[in-house]
Design an enzyme around this catalytic site. Structure first.
Site, PDB file in Angstrom:
ATOM      1  N   ASP A  14      12.220  15.304  41.611  1.00  0.00           N
ATOM      2  CA  ASP A  14      12.754  15.806  40.437  1.00  0.00           C
ATOM      3  C   ASP A  14      14.013  14.767  40.019  1.00  0.00           C
ATOM      4  OD1 ASP A  14      14.042  17.300  42.659  1.00  0.00           O
ATOM      5  OD2 ASP A  14      14.582  18.729  41.311  1.00  0.00           O
ATOM      6  N   HIS A 245      20.330  16.529  51.306  1.00  0.00           N
ATOM      7  CA  HIS A 245      18.853  17.154  51.329  1.00  0.00           C
ATOM      8  C   HIS A 245      17.661  16.465  51.462  1.00  0.00           C
ATOM      9  CE1 HIS A 245      21.434  20.583  50.044  1.00  0.00           C
ATOM     10  NE2 HIS A 245      21.849  19.822  48.812  1.00  0.00           N
TER      11      HIS A 245
HETATM   12  C1  BDR Z   1      17.612  20.560  46.283  1.00  0.00           C
HETATM   13  O1  BDR Z   1      17.614  20.809  44.954  1.00  0.00           O
HETATM   14  C2  BDR Z   1      17.811  19.604  44.126  1.00  0.00           C
HETATM   15  O2  BDR Z   1      19.070  19.760  43.275  1.00  0.00           O
HETATM   16  C3  BDR Z   1      18.041  18.446  45.034  1.00  0.00           C
HETATM   17  O3  BDR Z   1      17.482  17.486  44.592  1.00  0.00           O
HETATM   18  C4  BDR Z   1      17.368  18.758  46.276  1.00  0.00           C
HETATM   19  O4  BDR Z   1      16.019  18.481  46.295  1.00  0.00           O
HETATM   20  C5  BDR Z   1      18.650  21.055  47.032  1.00  0.00           C
HETATM   21  O5  BDR Z   1      18.808  22.450  46.941  1.00  0.00           O
HETATM   22 CA    CA Z   2      15.116  17.041  44.530  1.00  0.00          CA
END
Ligand code: BDR
Ligand code: CA
Length: 337
Positions: A14, A245
């Protein structure tokens, strides 16, 4: 061409600042051969995420990789508008990239995943770093998917750590809990990379400066995007830095970093409409007591790493600063709006 040490990958994302880091990590890693990318609504809409992905691919010299737009809405309900306070209004920290000239794939993300699973039976690695809507749709399209792919690595959830969207729920899971419940109850080789490990591995300002100092447009663009991301995370860490992340999930999927503590446990996703909605309920009782093996345990939950991740990530991303990164046609393709 996939070499014996390189694995075919399907990326579901995303895009998103940390998604952009994960994509760049995969592209720069010879062990990963990205065959296709699907987008899903999360940080931005699936359509905006796809445009960002195409633009990044072009900047990186990989415009040939097909990108398919996936689900706009979660399985239940509708897309909530994304996270502009975290990723900027365009999803990539207000950095403006040259618009890619290639078109989107004509198939959906779920169709692309199913096709690739059939084309690479038993070897395709799936990396999911957004809400799990496309993966759930692919499971509905092809119930044999778990046996067709080598495995799936998911950035999402929180085992013993607090959530980031609600007190107990992490954003990727909370944005489509029904999809997450389907995906995490399927019988496949699944690795969950939760907030427990992604919030405790941090990229510092000195690392961002290394990216900005690169001669390559990809590390420089990522360094610019991270400026926006760092400002969001400053409120949480008290200094300019960020969690990592999605690139950490990418590195674990490739094998560029190794997990230190990663029990295989049973994971349930809360799909109620109460305060626990979106929580990944991981059976971690074995951490405290001699707990009998869980017959339904199939999810490997990564809690810590063998080594510090940031230096490895920066080293891999800076490899874009070489011949490919200094291609004349790419220079000046990055600007701040
Ligand atoms: C996840 O949520 C999204 O905002 C980031 O891209 C990551 O995949 C972290 O909670
Ligand atoms: Ca993400």
């Amino acid at each position: 061409m996939t070499t014996p040490t390189s694995h075919p990958f399907y990326l579901d994302c995303d895009t998103g600042i940390d998604d952009a880091l994960a994509l760049a990590y995969l592209l720069a890693t010879p062990q990963a051969h990205v065959q296709g990318i699907g987008t899903v609504s999360g940080n931005v809409s699936a359509a905006v995420g796809a445009r960002n992905t195409l633009d990044l691919l072009q900047l990186a010299g990989h415009a040939h990789i097909p990108v398919a737009v996936g689900a706009h809405d979660p399985l239940a309900g509708s897309f909530g508008g994304g996270a502009p306070h975290v990723h900027g209004s365009n999803g990539i920290g207000e950095v403006s990239l040259e618009a890619a000239s290639v078109s989107l794939a004509s198939e959906t993300a779920a169709e692309m995943l199913v096709r690739l699973a059939h084309e690479h039976p038993g070897t395709l690695r799936v990396l999911a770093i957004g809400p799990l809507t496309n993966i759930a749709e692919a499971l509905r399209l092809e119930p044999d998917l778990p046996r067709l792919v080598e495995g799936i690595t998911i950035m999402g959830g929180a085992a013993l750590a607090p959530g980031n969207l609600t007190p107990v729920a992490e954003a990727n899971i909370a944005n489509d809990p029904e999809a997450a419940a389907l995906v995490l109850s399927a019988d496949w080789n699944v690795t969950l990379v939760p907030l427990d490990v992604t919030m405790s591995n941090v990229l510092e300002e000195r690392h961002r400066q290394e990216l900005l100092a690169s001669s390559g447009p990809v590390p420089r663009a990522l360094g610019e995007m991270l400026g926006y991301y760092f400002r969001f995370y400053e409120s949480q860490f008290g200094r300019a830095c960020s969690a990592m992340h999605d690139p950490l999930a990418a590195a674990l999927a490739v094998g560029g970093v190794k997990a230190a503590v990663a029990p295989v446990v049973h994971v349930d996703v809360d799909t109620t409409d109460g305060p626990g909605c979106g929580q990944t309920v991981c059976d971690m009782r074995g951490l405290y007591m001699d707990y009998p093996e869980q017959p339904e345990a199939r999810c490997r939950v990564v809690l810590s790493l063998e080594d510090d991740f940031a230096p490895h990530l920066v080293e891999v991303l800076l490899s874009f600063g070489g011949a490919e990164g200094t291609t004349a046609g790419l220079a000046g393709a990055v600007s701040l709006t």
